[in-house]
Design a protein around this motif. Sequence first.
Motif, PDB file in Angstrom:
ATOM      1  N   LEU A   3      -8.702 -39.696   4.182  1.00 16.39           N
ATOM      2  CA  LEU A   3      -8.543 -40.896   5.000  1.00 16.39           C
ATOM      3  C   LEU A   3      -7.736 -40.551   6.245  1.00 16.39           C
ATOM      4  O   LEU A   3      -6.630 -40.035   6.158  1.00 16.39           O
ATOM      5  N   LYS A   4      -8.305 -40.830   7.402  1.00 18.44           N
ATOM      6  CA  LYS A   4      -7.653 -40.526   8.670  1.00 18.44           C
ATOM      7  C   LYS A   4      -7.464 -41.809   9.469  1.00 18.44           C
ATOM      8  O   LYS A   4      -8.237 -42.751   9.351  1.00 18.44           O
ATOM      9  N   LYS A   5      -6.414 -41.809  10.283  1.00 17.70           N
ATOM     10  CA  LYS A   5      -6.142 -42.912  11.207  1.00 17.70           C
ATOM     11  C   LYS A   5      -6.033 -42.320  12.596  1.00 17.70           C
ATOM     12  O   LYS A   5      -5.475 -41.241  12.777  1.00 17.70           O
ATOM     13  N   MET A   6      -6.585 -43.008  13.561  1.00 20.79           N
ATOM     14  CA  MET A   6      -6.469 -42.548  14.941  1.00 20.79           C
ATOM     15  C   MET A   6      -6.595 -43.720  15.900  1.00 20.79           C
ATOM     16  O   MET A   6      -7.088 -44.790  15.539  1.00 20.79           O
ATOM     17  N   GLU A   7      -6.141 -43.496  17.112  1.00 20.06           N
ATOM     18  CA  GLU A   7      -6.272 -44.489  18.171  1.00 20.06           C
ATOM     19  C   GLU A   7      -7.434 -44.064  19.045  1.00 20.06           C
ATOM     20  O   GLU A   7      -7.567 -42.890  19.395  1.00 20.06           O
ATOM     21  N   TYR A   8      -8.291 -45.017  19.390  1.00 22.04           N
ATOM     22  CA  TYR A   8      -9.517 -44.714  20.120  1.00 22.04           C
ATOM     23  C   TYR A   8      -9.738 -45.782  21.180  1.00 22.04           C
ATOM     24  O   TYR A   8      -9.468 -46.959  20.947  1.00 22.04           O
ATOM     25  N   GLY A   9     -10.228 -45.399  22.340  1.00 16.22           N
ATOM     26  CA  GLY A   9     -10.460 -46.346  23.429  1.00 16.22           C
ATOM     27  C   GLY A   9     -11.880 -46.275  23.945  1.00 16.22           C
ATOM     28  O   GLY A   9     -12.474 -45.202  24.028  1.00 16.22           O
ATOM     29  N   LEU A  10     -12.437 -47.430  24.304  1.00 17.44           N
ATOM     30  CA  LEU A  10     -13.779 -47.533  24.867  1.00 17.44           C
ATOM     31  C   LEU A  10     -13.762 -48.495  26.045  1.00 17.44           C
ATOM     32  O   LEU A  10     -13.025 -49.482  26.040  1.00 17.44           O
ATOM     33  N   THR A  11     -14.592 -48.214  27.034  1.00 17.59           N
ATOM     34  CA  THR A  11     -14.798 -49.147  28.139  1.00 17.59           C
ATOM     35  C   THR A  11     -16.165 -49.784  27.946  1.00 17.59           C
ATOM     36  O   THR A  11     -17.173 -49.084  27.847  1.00 17.59           O
ATOM     37  N   VAL A  12     -16.191 -51.122  27.878  1.00 16.93           N
ATOM     38  CA  VAL A  12     -17.405 -51.856  27.536  1.00 16.93           C
ATOM     39  C   VAL A  12     -17.616 -52.984  28.543  1.00 16.93           C
ATOM     40  O   VAL A  12     -16.657 -53.578  29.041  1.00 16.93           O
ATOM     41  N   THR A  13     -18.888 -53.277  28.834  1.00 16.39           N
ATOM     42  CA  THR A  13     -19.245 -54.375  29.725  1.00 16.39           C
ATOM     43  C   THR A  13     -20.038 -55.408  28.944  1.00 16.39           C
ATOM     44  O   THR A  13     -20.970 -55.067  28.215  1.00 16.39           O
ATOM     45  N   PHE A  38     -18.819 -41.580  15.852  1.00 16.46           N
ATOM     46  CA  PHE A  38     -18.283 -41.011  14.620  1.00 16.46           C
ATOM     47  C   PHE A  38     -19.374 -40.942  13.554  1.00 16.46           C
ATOM     48  O   PHE A  38     -19.169 -41.346  12.409  1.00 16.46           O
ATOM     49  N   SER A  39     -20.532 -40.413  13.902  1.00 17.67           N
ATOM     50  CA  SER A  39     -21.669 -40.402  12.980  1.00 17.67           C
ATOM     51  C   SER A  39     -21.448 -39.493  11.778  1.00 17.67           C
ATOM     52  O   SER A  39     -22.075 -39.680  10.740  1.00 17.67           O
ATOM     53  N   ASP A  40     -20.551 -38.505  11.882  1.00 20.88           N
ATOM     54  CA  ASP A  40     -20.289 -37.609  10.758  1.00 20.88           C
ATOM     55  C   ASP A  40     -19.164 -38.111   9.856  1.00 20.88           C
ATOM     56  O   ASP A  40     -18.779 -37.422   8.912  1.00 20.88           O
ATOM     57  N   ASN A  41     -18.649 -39.310  10.118  1.00 24.58           N
ATOM     58  CA  ASN A  41     -17.593 -39.929   9.309  1.00 24.58           C
ATOM     59  C   ASN A  41     -17.982 -41.361   8.969  1.00 24.58           C
ATOM     60  O   ASN A  41     -18.877 -41.927   9.574  1.00 24.58           O
ATOM     61  N   ILE A  42     -17.276 -41.942   8.011  1.00 23.44           N
ATOM     62  CA  ILE A  42     -17.510 -43.341   7.655  1.00 23.44           C
ATOM     63  C   ILE A  42     -16.312 -44.148   8.130  1.00 23.44           C
ATOM     64  O   ILE A  42     -15.190 -43.946   7.671  1.00 23.44           O
ATOM     65  N   VAL A  43     -16.551 -45.069   9.062  1.00 22.47           N
ATOM     66  CA  VAL A  43     -15.485 -45.905   9.605  1.00 22.47           C
ATOM     67  C   VAL A  43     -15.250 -47.074   8.654  1.00 22.47           C
ATOM     68  O   VAL A  43     -16.165 -47.821   8.331  1.00 22.47           O
ATOM     69  N   ILE A  44     -14.010 -47.205   8.196  1.00 22.98           N
ATOM     70  CA  ILE A  44     -13.657 -48.252   7.241  1.00 22.98           C
ATOM     71  C   ILE A  44     -13.105 -49.482   7.948  1.00 22.98           C
ATOM     72  O   ILE A  44     -13.448 -50.607   7.633  1.00 22.98           O
ATOM     73  N   THR A  84      -8.649 -50.710  23.325  1.00 24.27           N
ATOM     74  CA  THR A  84      -7.979 -49.678  22.542  1.00 24.27           C
ATOM     75  C   THR A  84      -7.907 -50.173  21.101  1.00 24.27           C
ATOM     76  O   THR A  84      -7.528 -51.319  20.856  1.00 24.27           O
ATOM     77  N   MET A  85      -8.300 -49.293  20.150  1.00 19.83           N
ATOM     78  CA  MET A  85      -8.383 -49.692  18.752  1.00 19.83           C
ATOM     79  C   MET A  85      -7.707 -48.671  17.855  1.00 19.83           C
ATOM     80  O   MET A  85      -7.598 -47.506  18.207  1.00 19.83           O
ATOM     81  N   HIS A  86      -7.297 -49.144  16.679  1.00 22.20           N
ATOM     82  CA  HIS A  86      -6.869 -48.269  15.595  1.00 22.20           C
ATOM     83  C   HIS A  86      -8.082 -48.127  14.682  1.00 22.20           C
ATOM     84  O   HIS A  86      -8.659 -49.122  14.249  1.00 22.20           O
ATOM     85  N   LEU A  87      -8.480 -46.894  14.392  1.00 19.89           N
ATOM     86  CA  LEU A  87      -9.604 -46.643  13.501  1.00 19.89           C
ATOM     87  C   LEU A  87      -9.103 -46.020  12.200  1.00 19.89           C
ATOM     88  O   LEU A  87      -8.221 -45.164  12.214  1.00 19.89           O
ATOM     89  N   HIS A  88      -9.670 -46.452  11.108  1.00 18.70           N
ATOM     90  CA  HIS A  88      -9.417 -45.859   9.801  1.00 18.70           C
ATOM     91  C   HIS A  88     -10.777 -45.366   9.318  1.00 18.70           C
ATOM     92  O   HIS A  88     -11.720 -46.151   9.233  1.00 18.70           O
ATOM     93  N   PHE A  89     -10.880 -44.073   9.015  1.00 13.12           N
ATOM     94  CA  PHE A  89     -12.163 -43.535   8.604  1.00 13.12           C
ATOM     95  C   PHE A  89     -11.994 -42.425   7.572  1.00 13.12           C
ATOM     96  O   PHE A  89     -10.921 -41.863   7.415  1.00 13.12           O
ATOM     97  N   ILE A  90     -13.095 -42.145   6.878  1.00 14.31           N
ATOM     98  CA  ILE A  90     -13.129 -41.077   5.879  1.00 14.31           C
ATOM     99  C   ILE A  90     -13.895 -39.908   6.474  1.00 14.31           C
ATOM    100  O   ILE A  90     -15.017 -40.081   6.962  1.00 14.31           O
ATOM    101  N   GLU A  91     -13.306 -38.721   6.416  1.00 12.65           N
ATOM    102  CA  GLU A  91     -13.979 -37.523   6.897  1.00 12.65           C
ATOM    103  C   GLU A  91     -14.898 -36.997   5.796  1.00 12.65           C
ATOM    104  O   GLU A  91     -14.428 -36.500   4.770  1.00 12.65           O
ATOM    105  N   LEU A  92     -16.189 -37.107   6.004  1.00 13.68           N
ATOM    106  CA  LEU A  92     -17.148 -36.685   4.983  1.00 13.68           C
ATOM    107  C   LEU A  92     -17.165 -35.173   4.803  1.00 13.68           C
ATOM    108  O   LEU A  92     -17.527 -34.687   3.734  1.00 13.68           O
ATOM    109  N   ALA A  93     -16.765 -34.420   5.810  1.00 10.77           N
ATOM    110  CA  ALA A  93     -16.750 -32.962   5.691  1.00 10.77           C
ATOM    111  C   ALA A  93     -15.722 -32.499   4.663  1.00 10.77           C
ATOM    112  O   ALA A  93     -15.860 -31.415   4.090  1.00 10.77           O
ATOM    113  N   LYS A  94     -14.699 -33.317   4.415  1.00 10.42           N
ATOM    114  CA  LYS A  94     -13.646 -32.935   3.460  1.00 10.42           C
ATOM    115  C   LYS A  94     -13.877 -33.458   2.046  1.00 10.42           C
ATOM    116  O   LYS A  94     -13.076 -33.220   1.163  1.00 10.42           O
TER     117      LYS A  94
END
Length: 114
Positions: A3-13, A38-44, A84-94
């Motif tokens: 389980l990983k946590k990170m901060e991520y930002g996107l610009t959207v119109t 994040f296609s190689d991970n599952i965003v929770i 700007t968002m906080h993302l919680h996701f599972i790394e499927l590679a691990k």
Amino acid sequence: MMLKKMEYGLTVTGSGESKEKAFHNIFSQLKPMIAKDFSDNIVIRIEPKDVEIEAAIEETYTERFFGLLFPRQRKYFSITAHVTMHLHFIELAKVPFEQKTEKVSFVQRVLHRR
């Protein structure tokens, strides 16, 4: 730890016939864009932290029936925002997957697929 946590930002119109529809359009685009990035991970969990409006435009125009009759004022809103968002996701590679291979005879395969 998977389980990983990170901060991520996107610009959207986003745009719409009201301010609410324009903002709704922005937030409805976030999940598909994050899933693509994040296609190689599952965003929770996707938790918005901050929204910065970069541009907000309100357009007003006159609409007429058959070009002459019943004029009315219409509005159209367009918003560009950096979210700007906080993302919680599972790394499927691990995730340690165990490999199992089973050989099934023709008769067993036919009986199993009823």
